[in-house]
Design a protein around this motif. Structure first.
Motif, PDB file in Angstrom:
ATOM      1  N   ILE A   7       0.931  -1.230   0.070  1.00  0.00           N
ATOM      2  CA  ILE A   7      -0.003  -0.181   0.021  1.00  0.00           C
ATOM      3  C   ILE A   7       0.955   1.295  -0.010  1.00  0.00           C
ATOM      4  O   ILE A   7       1.909   1.268   0.729  1.00  0.00           O
ATOM      5  N   THR A   8       0.490   2.214  -0.701  1.00  0.00           N
ATOM      6  CA  THR A   8       1.497   3.421  -0.746  1.00  0.00           C
ATOM      7  C   THR A   8       0.460   4.469  -0.401  1.00  0.00           C
ATOM      8  O   THR A   8      -0.697   4.663  -1.062  1.00  0.00           O
ATOM      9  N   THR A   9       0.734   5.355   0.533  1.00  0.00           N
ATOM     10  CA  THR A   9      -0.091   6.411   1.179  1.00  0.00           C
ATOM     11  C   THR A   9       0.804   7.449   1.596  1.00  0.00           C
ATOM     12  O   THR A   9       1.887   7.453   2.048  1.00  0.00           O
ATOM     13  N   PRO A  10       0.283   8.852   1.152  1.00  0.00           N
ATOM     14  CA  PRO A  10       1.199   9.936   1.746  1.00  0.00           C
ATOM     15  C   PRO A  10       0.993  10.163   2.959  1.00  0.00           C
ATOM     16  O   PRO A  10       0.020  10.011   3.567  1.00  0.00           O
ATOM     17  N   LEU A  11       1.987  10.740   3.945  1.00  0.00           N
ATOM     18  CA  LEU A  11       1.928  10.965   5.184  1.00  0.00           C
ATOM     19  C   LEU A  11       2.762  12.457   5.186  1.00  0.00           C
ATOM     20  O   LEU A  11       3.687  12.734   4.487  1.00  0.00           O
ATOM     21  N   ASP A  12       2.097  13.166   6.316  1.00  0.00           N
ATOM     22  CA  ASP A  12       2.842  14.429   6.478  1.00  0.00           C
ATOM     23  C   ASP A  12       4.160  14.195   7.093  1.00  0.00           C
ATOM     24  O   ASP A  12       4.552  13.150   7.786  1.00  0.00           O
TER      25      ASP A  12
END
Length: 84
Positions: A7-12
């Motif tokens: 899974i690829t997801t943006p994080l701050d």
């Protein structure tokens, strides 16, 4: 055997730094930390979903508790706790 998926997801940046720091502290990679966190969250939410469905099924069968019965039960619990 089931092979893992990604899974690829943006994080701050602050969250990413926290994940990396906690993973390092535990001696695991950030990816391992994230996978564990997702697994734990999924298990928690699946358990809550099953618990809620159990209540819905119970209500559908007419297995309900009145407000009055609930208040009596609650007051008995409070009184028992005060007694010790």
């Amino acid at each position: 055997m089931n092979s893992p998926v990604s899974i690829t997801t943006p994080l701050d940046p602050a969250t990413f730094a926290m994940v990396e720091e906690l993973a390092r502290y535990r001696g695991i990679t950030g990816e391992e930390f994230a996978a564990e966190a997702i697994r734990e969250a999924a298990e928690h939410h699946a358990g809550m979903r099953a618990y809620i469905q159990e209540g819905i099924d119970s209500a559908d069968r007419g297995e309900l508790i009145s407000q009055e019965e609930m208040e009596i039960w609650f007051e008995e619990r409070v009184a028992a706790r005060r007694r010790g």
